[in-house]
Write a protein that holds these residues in place. Sequence first.
Motif, mmCIF file in Angstrom:
data_model
loop_
_atom_site.group_PDB
_atom_site.id
_atom_site.type_symbol
_atom_site.label_atom_id
_atom_site.label_comp_id
_atom_site.label_asym_id
_atom_site.label_seq_id
_atom_site.Cartn_x
_atom_site.Cartn_y
_atom_site.Cartn_z
ATOM 1 N N UNK A 1 -11.358 -1.577 0.664
ATOM 2 C CA UNK A 1 -11.020 -0.963 -0.215
ATOM 3 C C UNK A 1 -10.118 -1.725 -1.334
ATOM 4 N N UNK A 2 -9.033 -0.916 -1.987
ATOM 5 C CA UNK A 2 -8.211 -1.523 -2.771
ATOM 6 C C UNK A 2 -7.311 -2.766 -2.297
ATOM 7 N N UNK B 1 -5.216 -0.049 -9.659
ATOM 8 C CA UNK B 1 -6.083 1.242 -9.193
ATOM 9 C C UNK B 1 -7.497 0.654 -9.126
ATOM 10 N N UNK B 2 -8.262 0.962 -7.950
ATOM 11 C CA UNK B 2 -9.559 0.832 -7.984
ATOM 12 C C UNK B 2 -10.224 2.243 -7.715
ATOM 13 N N UNK B 3 -11.203 2.821 -8.437
ATOM 14 C CA UNK B 3 -11.615 4.122 -8.149
ATOM 15 C C UNK B 3 -12.378 4.071 -6.901
ATOM 16 N N UNK B 4 -12.232 5.028 -6.076
ATOM 17 C CA UNK B 4 -13.050 5.054 -4.675
ATOM 18 C C UNK B 4 -14.431 4.753 -4.917
ATOM 19 N N UNK B 5 -15.315 4.951 -5.776
ATOM 20 C CA UNK B 5 -16.696 4.530 -6.081
ATOM 21 C C UNK B 5 -16.797 3.116 -6.166
ATOM 22 N N UNK B 6 -15.794 2.298 -6.435
ATOM 23 C CA UNK B 6 -15.829 0.857 -6.780
ATOM 24 C C UNK B 6 -15.144 0.089 -5.643
ATOM 25 N N UNK B 7 -14.361 0.914 -4.719
ATOM 26 C CA UNK B 7 -13.354 0.192 -4.062
ATOM 27 C C UNK B 7 -14.276 -0.706 -2.653
ATOM 28 N N UNK B 8 -15.196 -0.156 -2.249
ATOM 29 C CA UNK B 8 -15.803 -0.852 -1.377
ATOM 30 C C UNK B 8 -16.644 -2.162 -1.797
ATOM 31 N N UNK B 9 -17.108 -2.200 -3.073
ATOM 32 C CA UNK B 9 -17.989 -3.037 -3.827
ATOM 33 C C UNK B 9 -17.441 -4.143 -4.877
ATOM 34 N N UNK B 10 -16.457 -3.519 -5.041
ATOM 35 C CA UNK B 10 -15.555 -4.567 -6.214
ATOM 36 C C UNK B 10 -15.361 -5.886 -5.825
ATOM 37 N N UNK C 1 1.057 -1.221 -0.117
ATOM 38 C CA UNK C 1 0.045 -0.017 0.108
ATOM 39 C C UNK C 1 0.662 1.367 -0.030
ATOM 40 N N UNK C 2 2.078 1.244 0.660
ATOM 41 C CA UNK C 2 2.806 2.261 0.693
ATOM 42 C C UNK C 2 3.437 2.629 -0.624
ATOM 43 N N UNK C 3 3.869 1.658 -1.210
ATOM 44 C CA UNK C 3 4.355 1.590 -2.815
ATOM 45 C C UNK C 3 3.269 2.206 -3.767
ATOM 46 N N UNK D 1 -4.558 5.966 -1.150
ATOM 47 C CA UNK D 1 -4.954 4.671 -0.762
ATOM 48 C C UNK D 1 -5.809 3.962 -1.617
ATOM 49 N N UNK D 2 -5.816 3.865 -2.835
ATOM 50 C CA UNK D 2 -6.270 3.449 -4.033
ATOM 51 C C UNK D 2 -5.722 2.592 -4.956
ATOM 52 N N UNK D 3 -4.369 2.575 -4.665
ATOM 53 C CA UNK D 3 -3.234 1.658 -5.541
ATOM 54 C C UNK D 3 -2.687 0.827 -4.535
ATOM 55 N N UNK D 4 -2.607 -0.528 -5.171
ATOM 56 C CA UNK D 4 -1.685 -1.598 -4.134
ATOM 57 C C UNK D 4 -0.862 -2.147 -5.257
#
Length: 397
Positions: free
Chosen positions: A257-258, A223-232, A63-65, A78-81
């Motif tokens: 999230x991601x 990357x997962x857009x914030x609007x999808x991060x909790x449901x993807x 997550x840091x990277x 917080x939306x890329x891992x």
Amino acid sequence: MLRRGSFSLPEGVIYLDGNSLGPLPIHTPERVARMLREEWGAMLIGGWNGVTRNGAGWMEQPMKLGDRIGRLIGAEPGHVTVGDTLSIKVFQALASALAMTDRKVILSDSGNFPSDLYIAEGLMGTLGQGHSLRVVEPEAVADEIDGEVGVLLLTEVDYRTGRLHDMAGLTARAHQAGVLCVWDLAHSAGALPVDVRRAGADFAVGCTYKYLNGGPGAPAFIYVAPRHAGSARPALSGWLGHDAPFAFERSYRPGDGVARMRVGTPPVIQMAALEASMDIWDTVDLQELRLASIRLTERFIAGVEATCPDLELASPRHPAARGSQVSFQHPEGYAAIQACIAQGVIGDFRAPDIMRFGFTPLYIDEDDVDAAVAVIARVMGERLWEDPRYRERGAVT
């Protein structure tokens, strides 16, 4: 902009293949050695824990990277891992997008990297739900976005020609038609400014071993857009994507999230190498990088066209329409590239006839461009590519 001293490059070599494998940052060996000695060697399994528990924070590294890469692609914090391979991340993003729509058509283009299309074909076969893959010419993508398409799967920069898609424009058009978008940034991240947030991308993936200099086999990112991060829904529900991996629950609960897109154990040694390269990229102004890239590629095109009439430009002529690479076509492209490499100019070949040259202003300047043009002109003018040794195909072209 030039940071040549930050990279280890062999003497006498002009490296125009960073779009395939970035060169070694000079601090990477010591960073990896320090990880081996002071983290793995001294901490053993304790390295997984955070520094507050006398660990090295290996578990938090993805997550840091991800946030450091996120700056380069315009992602929200917080939306890329980071982790796994690009193929796995393409699979995850595409599978998640398909699960969010009832439509059965995946739209892509003939300039997409074949591996992405292979993943799509394999996923469709696995799902067995009647999905189909529609592959069109890059110029036709916008007109093919219709009510049958569920997911648009595109690589922003064509790996062969460097043709650059309009991410924001195509994403907006797709969303108007109710289509989700998955963008592959393998030839974009570190090559030009990217803004997935402003473009409205639903998902984006990419690798770190090209322009980002993470080294061969370096981990991919998603990357997962914030609007999808909790449901993807992560199709690969791996242990590290679980909400509480060390609760060892019987059933899977997706992480927050991601983080749910994490699958396997983080490649800690490779992430140490990536950290060293990100120390360079943290200081790069991408707008400045883009302007320098355009200057170099324009100079290169002008020089080659003035001295090599047998080479035909395969890349878009207008710099705004291409990434940070230039491609030329020639019937003997493979042999010609091998001859160039033998003369100290390293590019690569892509079937059937593409001679490909990548430009990274961090270690390439105008003098390099002029010297490379002179070598290419000699190879073509003296027909050095006719030497039989240059026709012997290697496993990697």
